[in-house]
Scaffold this active site. Structure first.
Site, short mmCIF file in Angstrom:
data_model
loop_
_atom_site.label_atom_id
_atom_site.label_comp_id
_atom_site.label_asym_id
_atom_site.label_seq_id
_atom_site.Cartn_x
_atom_site.Cartn_y
_atom_site.Cartn_z
N ASP A 11 3.33 81.90 -41.97
CA ASP A 11 4.38 81.28 -42.97
C ASP A 11 5.34 82.72 -43.42
O ASP A 11 4.67 83.81 -44.03
CB ASP A 11 3.64 80.72 -44.34
CG ASP A 11 4.73 80.46 -45.26
OD1 ASP A 11 5.98 80.86 -45.07
OD2 ASP A 11 4.30 79.90 -46.46
N TYR A 230 -4.18 85.36 -54.88
CA TYR A 230 -3.76 84.23 -54.25
C TYR A 230 -2.19 84.51 -53.73
O TYR A 230 -1.38 84.84 -54.57
CB TYR A 230 -3.67 83.15 -55.22
CG TYR A 230 -2.84 81.75 -54.59
CD1 TYR A 230 -3.68 81.10 -53.57
CD2 TYR A 230 -1.62 81.26 -54.83
CE1 TYR A 230 -3.00 80.08 -52.79
CE2 TYR A 230 -1.17 80.09 -54.29
CZ TYR A 230 -1.77 79.72 -53.31
OH TYR A 230 -1.19 78.59 -52.37
N LYS A 233 -1.74 79.43 -48.81
CA LYS A 233 -3.25 78.79 -48.56
C LYS A 233 -3.18 79.44 -47.17
O LYS A 233 -2.23 79.88 -46.48
CB LYS A 233 -3.16 77.39 -48.73
CG LYS A 233 -4.38 76.82 -48.83
CD LYS A 233 -5.00 77.38 -50.17
CE LYS A 233 -6.41 77.04 -50.32
NZ LYS A 233 -7.34 77.60 -51.28
P1 13P Z 1 1.76 77.85 -48.59
O1 13P Z 1 0.46 78.51 -48.42
O2 13P Z 1 1.93 76.73 -47.51
O3 13P Z 1 2.59 78.71 -48.44
O4 13P Z 1 1.57 77.07 -49.89
C1 13P Z 1 1.68 77.71 -51.11
C2 13P Z 1 1.52 77.03 -52.03
O5 13P Z 1 1.14 77.28 -53.21
C3 13P Z 1 2.04 75.79 -52.29
O6 13P Z 1 2.08 75.26 -53.80
P1 13P Z 2 6.62 80.83 -58.11
O1 13P Z 2 5.50 81.28 -59.41
O2 13P Z 2 7.11 81.97 -57.32
O3 13P Z 2 7.34 79.67 -58.34
O4 13P Z 2 5.45 80.42 -56.87
C1 13P Z 2 4.45 79.53 -57.14
C2 13P Z 2 3.78 79.01 -56.07
O5 13P Z 2 4.76 78.42 -55.13
C3 13P Z 2 2.50 79.37 -55.48
O6 13P Z 2 2.39 79.56 -54.13
MG MG Z 3 4.86 79.11 -48.18
MG MG Z 4 1.90 77.17 -45.18
#
Ligand code: 13P
Ligand code: 13P
Ligand code: MG
Ligand code: MG
Length: 366
Positions: A11, A230, A233
């Site tokens: 990603d 984190y 994912k």
């Molecule tokens: P991705 O790992 O697909 O970027 O998703 C991250 C996420 O926190 C979606 O809410």
């Molecule tokens: P932001 O805190 O940057 O909105 O990200 C949250 C999120 O998408 C977790 O992956």
């Molecule tokens: Mg993403």
């Molecule tokens: Mg993803």
């Protein structure tokens, strides 16, 4: 001939949140691989699943090849540059290291590879899942390779009746790969005992006991183990060879009808059902539900056919409707109990500080 299939996936930025990569980003990755892969690859295919971009490459250089991995890393860097230029969300999200160091494994992108002697006809399926982790394939692949209720070939094909060897990796052990080989049918209860824990024990590969040929390869990267926090994912990819000594394509697809609850969904912190979707599927409800796509190919002398989109069929519309009900059902209980992941998985996020602050406010009653 001996051919290697390599899937490298990352990603590196997406439109409108964690939804899907832009056309310009995908075009740039494609342009880069076409150029840089000239004397390296036989063929390639670029696809997206949710916000993840995957490079499926064929070549003769074996698995863990430094040049192939470096090419993919550089392609993802080129994609990141476009993502930054367009102001995409999470530009370079999965590139967790500053510079390439020999093997893309452990640097953020997911990798699944297999080297094998090509059969005269060589069908395989390339799976990619978004908003989930590598354990998402545990149940579907267990059912496809070890359960005659889903895979009739275990009864009907003498070759398949000899069973399969599951190589399972302990993804919590980060210093060195910790693996175990277990055989079906004798050890299916041992296999099930490990695979019930999707966050710790993950199918890494599967081999035919009849021919020794490799049937499956799954990416096993847990990003929080690399980043220590984190960052997104893991979104695992997998390659599965089908037919002959392996399950038929439809036998590998059949277990996906279950739509098992897997880890991921919003902020990688919830449980949600795994929904089989058409290629280049986007993401929606609650940053999910977790999706899986499947592209079936034949490969001959390293050349790929066009993909057949295995979940683009009216049958899966019925399945998706049922899985949507499962998604809404668990979402209705919000943060409570099994709707959210256990603390061991959440500890890589902000909840640690919150709990530490609350802990100080607790009082012991006299
Ligand atoms: P991705 O790992 O697909 O970027 O998703 C991250 C996420 O926190 C979606 O809410
Ligand atoms: P932001 O805190 O940057 O909105 O990200 C949250 C999120 O998408 C977790 O992956
Ligand atoms: Mg993403
Ligand atoms: Mg993803």
């Amino acid at each position: 001939m001996k051919v290697t299939l390599s899937v490298l996936k990352a990603d590196v930025g997406s439109i409108g949140g964690h939804i899907k990569p832009s056309r310009a980003l995908l075009d740039e990755v494609k342009r880069f691989v076409k150029e840089a892969g000239k004397n390296l690859l036989i063929d390639f295919y670029i696809g997206s699943t949710g916000d993840d971009v995957a490079i499926l490459a064929t070549h003769e250089r074996g698995v863990n090849d430094e040049k192939v991995h470096k090419m993919a890393w550089d392609a993802f860097l080129a994609g990141t540059a476009v993502a930054k230029k367009q102001g995409l969300y999470g530009a370079g999200q999965d590139l967790l290291k500053d510079s390439f160091s020999g093997n893309i494994k452990g640097m953020g992108p997911a990798v699944a590879e297999m080297e094998f002697e090509e059969r005269p006809n060589e069908p395989f399926v390339f799976f990619a899942a978004d908003k989930t982790d590598p354990g998402a394939y545990n149940l579907p692949f267990y059912l496809a390779f070890a359960d005659a209720m889903f895979c009739s070939g275990l009864i009907l094909s003498p070759k398949m009746g000899k069973g399969f060897t599951f190589r399972i990796i302990d993804v919590a052990h980060t210093e060195k790969d910790r693996i175990i080989d277990l055989n079906t049918p004798e050890e299916i209860y041992d296999i099930a005992t490990l695979l019930r824990d999707n966050e710790r024990y993950v199918i890494e590969s599967i081999f035919s006991r009849s021919t020794g040929g490799q049937a499956a390869s799954v990416s096993t990267t847990r990003l929080h183990n690399i980043a220590g926090k984190y960052t997104g994912k893991d979104d695992p990819v997998a390659l599965v060879r089908v037919q002959g000594e392996f399950p038929a394509t439809g036998e590998v697809l059949a277990p996906f009808e279950v739509g098992p609850y897997v880890a991921g969904f919003m902020r990688g912190s919830h449980n949600g059902p795994l929904m089989p979707c058409p290629l280049n599927a986007t993401i929606s409800y609650f940053d999910g539900p977790p999706v899986v796509t499947g592209a079936a190919f034949c490969v001959h002398e390293g050349k790929l056919t066009e993909p057949a989109d295995v979940f683009d069929h009216p049958f899966w519309e019925y399945v998706r409707a049922k899985i949507s009900e499962k998604a809404a059902a668990i979402r209705r209980q919000g943060f409570s109990g099994p709707a959210m992941l256990p603390y061991s998985e959440l500890e890589y996020g902000g909840v640690v500080e919150k709990l530490a602050a609350l802990d100080k406010k607790f009082k012991l009653r006299d």
